[in-house]
Design a protein around this motif. Structure first.
Motif, PDB file in Angstrom:
ATOM      1  N   ILE A  54       0.839  -1.198   0.000  1.00  0.00           N
ATOM      2  CA  ILE A  54       0.000   0.000   0.000  1.00  0.00           C
ATOM      3  C   ILE A  54       0.874   1.248   0.000  1.00  0.00           C
ATOM      4  CG2 ILE A  54      -1.631   1.324   1.411  1.00  0.00           C
ATOM      5  CD1 ILE A  54      -2.950  -1.314   2.148  1.00  0.00           C
ATOM      6  N   LEU A  55       1.964   1.236   0.755  1.00  0.00           N
ATOM      7  CA  LEU A  55       2.881   2.376   0.743  1.00  0.00           C
ATOM      8  C   LEU A  55       3.513   2.559  -0.637  1.00  0.00           C
ATOM      9  CD1 LEU A  55       4.668   2.086   4.192  1.00  0.00           C
ATOM     10  CD2 LEU A  55       3.180   3.920   3.416  1.00  0.00           C
ATOM     11  N   ALA A  56       3.870   1.473  -1.278  1.00  0.00           N
ATOM     12  CA  ALA A  56       4.435   1.575  -2.625  1.00  0.00           C
ATOM     13  C   ALA A  56       3.386   2.067  -3.623  1.00  0.00           C
ATOM     14  CB  ALA A  56       4.985   0.218  -3.064  1.00  0.00           C
ATOM     15  N   PHE A  57       2.145   1.633  -3.472  1.00  0.00           N
ATOM     16  CA  PHE A  57       1.064   2.063  -4.355  1.00  0.00           C
ATOM     17  C   PHE A  57       0.755   3.542  -4.170  1.00  0.00           C
ATOM     18  CE2 PHE A  57      -3.559   2.190  -5.422  1.00  0.00           C
ATOM     19  CZ  PHE A  57      -3.410   1.938  -6.771  1.00  0.00           C
ATOM     20  N   SER A  58       0.929   4.049  -2.945  1.00  0.00           N
ATOM     21  CA  SER A  58       0.659   5.467  -2.690  1.00  0.00           C
ATOM     22  C   SER A  58       1.651   6.369  -3.424  1.00  0.00           C
ATOM     23  CB  SER A  58       0.685   5.763  -1.195  1.00  0.00           C
ATOM     24  OG  SER A  58       2.006   5.816  -0.709  1.00  0.00           O
ATOM     25  N   LEU A  59       2.821   5.838  -3.756  1.00  0.00           N
ATOM     26  CA  LEU A  59       3.787   6.628  -4.516  1.00  0.00           C
ATOM     27  C   LEU A  59       3.247   7.017  -5.888  1.00  0.00           C
ATOM     28  CD1 LEU A  59       7.176   4.894  -3.692  1.00  0.00           C
ATOM     29  CD2 LEU A  59       6.409   7.151  -2.985  1.00  0.00           C
ATOM     30  N   LEU A  60       2.411   6.169  -6.471  1.00  0.00           N
ATOM     31  CA  LEU A  60       1.796   6.516  -7.759  1.00  0.00           C
ATOM     32  C   LEU A  60       0.916   7.758  -7.633  1.00  0.00           C
ATOM     33  CD1 LEU A  60       0.744   2.978  -9.001  1.00  0.00           C
ATOM     34  CD2 LEU A  60       2.664   4.360  -9.786  1.00  0.00           C
ATOM     35  N   PHE A  61       0.189   7.865  -6.527  1.00  0.00           N
ATOM     36  CA  PHE A  61      -0.663   9.033  -6.330  1.00  0.00           C
ATOM     37  C   PHE A  61       0.161  10.269  -6.009  1.00  0.00           C
ATOM     38  CE2 PHE A  61      -3.611   5.538  -5.612  1.00  0.00           C
ATOM     39  CZ  PHE A  61      -4.607   5.898  -6.494  1.00  0.00           C
ATOM     40  N   TRP A  62       1.264  10.099  -5.268  1.00  0.00           N
ATOM     41  CA  TRP A  62       2.144  11.243  -5.006  1.00  0.00           C
ATOM     42  C   TRP A  62       2.750  11.763  -6.311  1.00  0.00           C
ATOM     43  CZ3 TRP A  62       1.940  14.148  -1.027  1.00  0.00           C
ATOM     44  CH2 TRP A  62       1.629  13.636   0.224  1.00  0.00           C
ATOM     45  N   ILE A  63       3.198  10.868  -7.171  1.00  0.00           N
ATOM     46  CA  ILE A  63       3.795  11.276  -8.449  1.00  0.00           C
ATOM     47  C   ILE A  63       2.738  11.926  -9.339  1.00  0.00           C
ATOM     48  CG2 ILE A  63       4.826  10.381 -10.572  1.00  0.00           C
ATOM     49  CD1 ILE A  63       6.252   8.300  -8.785  1.00  0.00           C
ATOM     50  N   SER A  64       1.531  11.371  -9.346  1.00  0.00           N
ATOM     51  CA  SER A  64       0.453  11.961 -10.150  1.00  0.00           C
ATOM     52  C   SER A  64       0.096  13.349  -9.643  1.00  0.00           C
ATOM     53  CB  SER A  64      -0.787  11.075 -10.106  1.00  0.00           C
ATOM     54  OG  SER A  64      -0.499   9.812 -10.626  1.00  0.00           O
ATOM     55  N   TRP A  65      -0.020  13.493  -8.327  1.00  0.00           N
ATOM     56  CA  TRP A  65      -0.360  14.797  -7.760  1.00  0.00           C
ATOM     57  C   TRP A  65       0.711  15.827  -8.095  1.00  0.00           C
ATOM     58  CZ3 TRP A  65       2.220  17.435  -3.708  1.00  0.00           C
ATOM     59  CH2 TRP A  65       1.576  18.583  -3.289  1.00  0.00           C
ATOM     60  N   TYR A  66       1.960  15.443  -7.943  1.00  0.00           N
ATOM     61  CA  TYR A  66       3.044  16.380  -8.230  1.00  0.00           C
ATOM     62  C   TYR A  66       3.090  16.733  -9.714  1.00  0.00           C
ATOM     63  CZ  TYR A  66       7.637  18.487  -8.372  1.00  0.00           C
ATOM     64  OH  TYR A  66       8.671  19.357  -8.570  1.00  0.00           O
ATOM     65  N   SER A  67       2.952  15.731 -10.566  1.00  0.00           N
ATOM     66  CA  SER A  67       3.039  15.969 -12.008  1.00  0.00           C
ATOM     67  C   SER A  67       1.894  16.837 -12.522  1.00  0.00           C
ATOM     68  CB  SER A  67       3.026  14.645 -12.763  1.00  0.00           C
ATOM     69  OG  SER A  67       4.136  13.869 -12.402  1.00  0.00           O
ATOM     70  N   LEU A  68       0.712  16.650 -11.990  1.00  0.00           N
ATOM     71  CA  LEU A  68      -0.433  17.418 -12.455  1.00  0.00           C
ATOM     72  C   LEU A  68      -0.465  18.831 -11.878  1.00  0.00           C
ATOM     73  CD1 LEU A  68      -3.156  14.651 -12.390  1.00  0.00           C
ATOM     74  CD2 LEU A  68      -2.036  15.652 -14.385  1.00  0.00           C
ATOM     75  N   ASN A  69       0.393  19.130 -10.913  1.00  0.00           N
ATOM     76  CA  ASN A  69       0.450  20.468 -10.336  1.00  0.00           C
ATOM     77  C   ASN A  69       1.590  21.309 -10.906  1.00  0.00           C
ATOM     78  OD1 ASN A  69      -1.724  20.821  -8.531  1.00  0.00           O
ATOM     79  ND2 ASN A  69      -0.785  19.310  -7.204  1.00  0.00           N
ATOM     80  N   ILE A  70       2.322  20.773 -11.846  1.00  0.00           N
ATOM     81  CA  ILE A  70       3.382  21.553 -12.474  1.00  0.00           C
ATOM     82  C   ILE A  70       2.730  22.579 -13.398  1.00  0.00           C
ATOM     83  CG2 ILE A  70       5.314  21.495 -14.079  1.00  0.00           C
ATOM     84  CD1 ILE A  70       5.986  18.736 -12.999  1.00  0.00           C
ATOM     85  N   GLU A  71       3.096  23.829 -13.191  1.00  0.00           N
ATOM     86  CA  GLU A  71       2.532  24.894 -14.016  1.00  0.00           C
ATOM     87  C   GLU A  71       3.636  25.510 -14.861  1.00  0.00           C
ATOM     88  OE1 GLU A  71       0.523  27.688 -11.589  1.00  0.00           O
ATOM     89  OE2 GLU A  71      -0.779  26.187 -10.700  1.00  0.00           O
ATOM     90  N   GLU A  72       3.452  25.456 -16.148  1.00  0.00           N
ATOM     91  CA  GLU A  72       4.416  26.012 -17.089  1.00  0.00           C
ATOM     92  C   GLU A  72       3.657  26.951 -18.019  1.00  0.00           C
ATOM     93  OE1 GLU A  72       8.238  26.518 -18.372  1.00  0.00           O
ATOM     94  OE2 GLU A  72       7.605  25.194 -16.747  1.00  0.00           O
ATOM     95  N   PRO A  73       4.134  28.172 -18.210  1.00  0.00           N
ATOM     96  CA  PRO A  73       3.450  29.077 -19.122  1.00  0.00           C
ATOM     97  C   PRO A  73       3.479  28.548 -20.555  1.00  0.00           C
ATOM     98  CG  PRO A  73       5.156  30.221 -17.865  1.00  0.00           C
ATOM     99  CD  PRO A  73       5.249  28.779 -17.528  1.00  0.00           C
ATOM    100  N   LEU A  74       2.429  28.864 -21.303  1.00  0.00           N
ATOM    101  CA  LEU A  74       2.331  28.382 -22.682  1.00  0.00           C
ATOM    102  C   LEU A  74       3.449  28.915 -23.567  1.00  0.00           C
ATOM    103  CD1 LEU A  74      -1.510  28.565 -23.294  1.00  0.00           C
ATOM    104  CD2 LEU A  74      -0.084  26.551 -22.986  1.00  0.00           C
TER     105      LEU A  74
END
Length: 79
Positions: A54-74
């Motif tokens: 379960i701890l290893a599976f939670s890393l997928l959600f941490w990576i998804s959360w971090y990746s989807l919060n990256i903001e780069e100007p167009l």
């Protein structure tokens, strides 16, 4: 002030659901892992392995959360 923001402000970002899910899986995995290690139960190995998975599976959600919060100007994106 750090980069124009106050220190006490907490911003979970755009994907708060993924953050809550990752924190929940971390808590459940840690409880199962510690229960399997510290309690004298016959099925301790199941708790240890399940908690670790379960701890290893939670890393997928941490990576998804971090990746989807990256903001780069167009303007900086290369199309």
């Amino acid at each position: 002030m750090l980069l124009g923001r106050r220190w006490g402000r907490c911003n979970p970002g755009r994907c708060a659901f993924l953050l809550v899910l990752a924190l929940l899986l971390d808590a459940v995995g840690l409880v199962l892992l510690l229960l399997g290690i510290l309690a004298s139960l016959d099925y301790w190995d199941f708790l240890v392995y399940t908690g670790a998975l379960i701890l290893a599976f939670s890393l997928l959600f941490w990576i998804s959360w971090y990746s989807l919060n990256i903001e780069e100007p167009l303007e900086k994106l290369d199309f």
